[in-house]
Write a protein that holds these residues in place. Sequence first.
Motif, PDB file in Angstrom:
ATOM      1  N   ILE A 230       0.985  -1.183   0.085  1.00  9.04           N
ATOM      2  CA  ILE A 230       0.039  -0.113   0.085  1.00  9.04           C
ATOM      3  C   ILE A 230       0.881   1.259  -0.041  1.00  9.04           C
ATOM      4  CG2 ILE A 230      -1.696   1.147   1.431  1.00  9.04           C
ATOM      5  CD1 ILE A 230      -2.650  -1.504   2.220  1.00  9.04           C
ATOM      6  N   LEU A 231       1.886   1.346   1.041  1.00 13.11           N
ATOM      7  CA  LEU A 231       2.828   2.387   1.180  1.00 13.11           C
ATOM      8  C   LEU A 231       3.603   2.801  -0.098  1.00 13.11           C
ATOM      9  CD1 LEU A 231       3.410   4.869   2.798  1.00 13.11           C
ATOM     10  CD2 LEU A 231       4.811   3.534   4.168  1.00 13.11           C
ATOM     11  N   GLY A 232       4.327   1.479  -0.522  1.00 13.04           N
ATOM     12  CA  GLY A 232       5.353   1.782  -1.366  1.00 13.04           C
ATOM     13  C   GLY A 232       5.002   2.016  -3.030  1.00 13.04           C
ATOM     14  N   ALA A 233       3.495   1.856  -3.312  1.00 17.28           N
ATOM     15  CA  ALA A 233       3.237   1.987  -4.396  1.00 17.28           C
ATOM     16  C   ALA A 233       2.118   3.403  -4.436  1.00 17.28           C
ATOM     17  CB  ALA A 233       2.161   0.965  -4.879  1.00 17.28           C
ATOM     18  N   THR A 234       2.309   4.098  -3.336  1.00 17.19           N
ATOM     19  CA  THR A 234       1.119   5.270  -3.070  1.00 17.19           C
ATOM     20  C   THR A 234       1.768   6.420  -4.036  1.00 17.19           C
ATOM     21  OG1 THR A 234       0.590   4.701  -1.049  1.00 17.19           O
ATOM     22  CG2 THR A 234       0.374   6.939  -1.692  1.00 17.19           C
ATOM     23  N   VAL A 235       3.010   6.934  -3.953  1.00 14.73           N
ATOM     24  CA  VAL A 235       3.531   8.057  -4.558  1.00 14.73           C
ATOM     25  C   VAL A 235       4.051   7.575  -5.875  1.00 14.73           C
ATOM     26  CG1 VAL A 235       5.109   9.865  -4.648  1.00 14.73           C
ATOM     27  CG2 VAL A 235       3.960   9.154  -2.545  1.00 14.73           C
ATOM     28  N   MET A 236       3.314   7.861  -6.920  1.00 20.02           N
ATOM     29  CA  MET A 236       3.575   7.444  -8.427  1.00 20.02           C
ATOM     30  C   MET A 236       4.860   8.357  -8.958  1.00 20.02           C
ATOM     31  SD  MET A 236       2.043   4.608  -9.581  1.00 20.02           S
ATOM     32  CE  MET A 236       0.621   3.812  -8.728  1.00 20.02           C
ATOM     33  N   PRO A 237       5.855   7.993  -9.506  1.00 18.32           N
ATOM     34  CA  PRO A 237       6.790   9.123  -9.976  1.00 18.32           C
ATOM     35  C   PRO A 237       6.440   9.990 -11.037  1.00 18.32           C
ATOM     36  CG  PRO A 237       7.495   6.774 -10.430  1.00 18.32           C
ATOM     37  CD  PRO A 237       6.504   6.637  -9.486  1.00 18.32           C
ATOM     38  N   HIS A 238       5.463   9.537 -11.926  1.00 21.98           N
ATOM     39  CA  HIS A 238       4.965  10.349 -12.921  1.00 21.98           C
ATOM     40  C   HIS A 238       4.273  11.413 -12.508  1.00 21.98           C
ATOM     41  CE1 HIS A 238       1.867   7.528 -12.674  1.00 21.98           C
ATOM     42  NE2 HIS A 238       0.861   8.504 -13.242  1.00 21.98           N
TER      43      HIS A 238
END
Length: 453
Positions: A230-238
């Motif tokens: 959940i946390l690792g994929a929250t902030v998307m680089p794009h």
Amino acid sequence: MGTKIEEHAGKERGWLKQSSNVSLEDINNTVSVPSKGGFWRKLLAFMGPGSLVAVGYVDPGNWATSIAGGARFGYTLLIVILLSNLIAMLLQALSSKLGIVTGRDLAQATKDATGKNTAFFLWILAELAIIATDLAEVIGSAIALNLLFGIPILLGIAITTLDVLLLLYLQKKSFRIIESIVIVLMVTIFVVFAFEVMIAKPEIAALFGGFIPQPEIVTNPQMLFISLGILGATVMPHNLYLHSSIVQTRQYTRATEGKREAIKFSIIDSTFSLTIAFLINSAILILGAAAFYGTNLDVSEIEAAYELLSPTLGVGLASTLFAVALLASGQNATITGTISGQIVMEGFINLRISPWLRRLITRLLAVIPAFIVTWLAGSKGTGELLLWSQVVLSLALPFAVIPLVIFTSDKKKMGEFANKLPVKILAWVCTGVIVALNIFLIGYIVVTGQDLG
């Protein structure tokens, strides 16, 4: 005096020309901000970019993890969703501030601070992240079409390429139209899950208790793994590249006060939109908890949740609405992925190509592997492909977050708008947490070859 005015006007026109980098074909697509007027009138002019950013936080790639988290552990992981969104709000605020103050998006600012070779490498990483994101939308949309209309997933994947024509048409018309469509789709997803949660009748006391940190989140390996997902994929680089660019579609005074006002309204815009994304993500987990927790049903994939939702809740419409929200989510994220791709290509390597060609290349790079894997391995293969797309996103994330914090803390670039010490400390702490968890996530997947669920 006349010469100075002409020089100022020339600089202003130069900025406007530069701001065409926001994936728009002409400057007529910018939105004027009234120089006079009340708070709400100005806020309305600035509203829009935040909704495009928030889309990345409710894309199909996160659904299965949130549903599985609720089904297995009840409401316990709601605190993880809350902390994830707070971190996202901070980083998106920094991203919009960078674009407003410097007139450069994150990709351009990174290129300015590095050599051509480094910029090219970072562009490749950013492109891989966008393709990985697009891959999730392709699979998510195909699954939704299959669930709603019985269309085979392979055919659904092929159909997703048709959004190229619609998006290019809308983009040519007005950026405001794209923002409006995204907002409508976000509202659709929100309303659907609000209804689903209402009929699921969650335990209110247990629900609010889920926002209280529990030691077992880090002591229970399975719970920790889903939390990392959940946390690792929250902030998307794009999203960071996207926000720093599209915030420049607003025409406001470039003086200090104008920038300060623009920062204030853009932060309100993104914070409000991310709050909606937080409510949606929370609702997905709450739905999983209320419908499946304690039932011993295996709900680890989106299809399983769809099939079991109506029988479990006793409402025939529940599964259909779930699929409608999934389709809206996939189409929403498709729009922002396309715009992000144009931004990073122009920002890192200063290459402009026709929007239809750019969109076609990105979509085909996502469709081809999804089509091949589905053909060879079926739906199980698409699930594994989604997993590896998250790994790519995790690899690319630090290369966007770290420069963002560095640039917004630099007084030479930001002047009086540079991050103050408390913000700087908080930003670096959040960055450290994101980087550490993504490294852990990647290491776990590579070593075990297993999903976090």
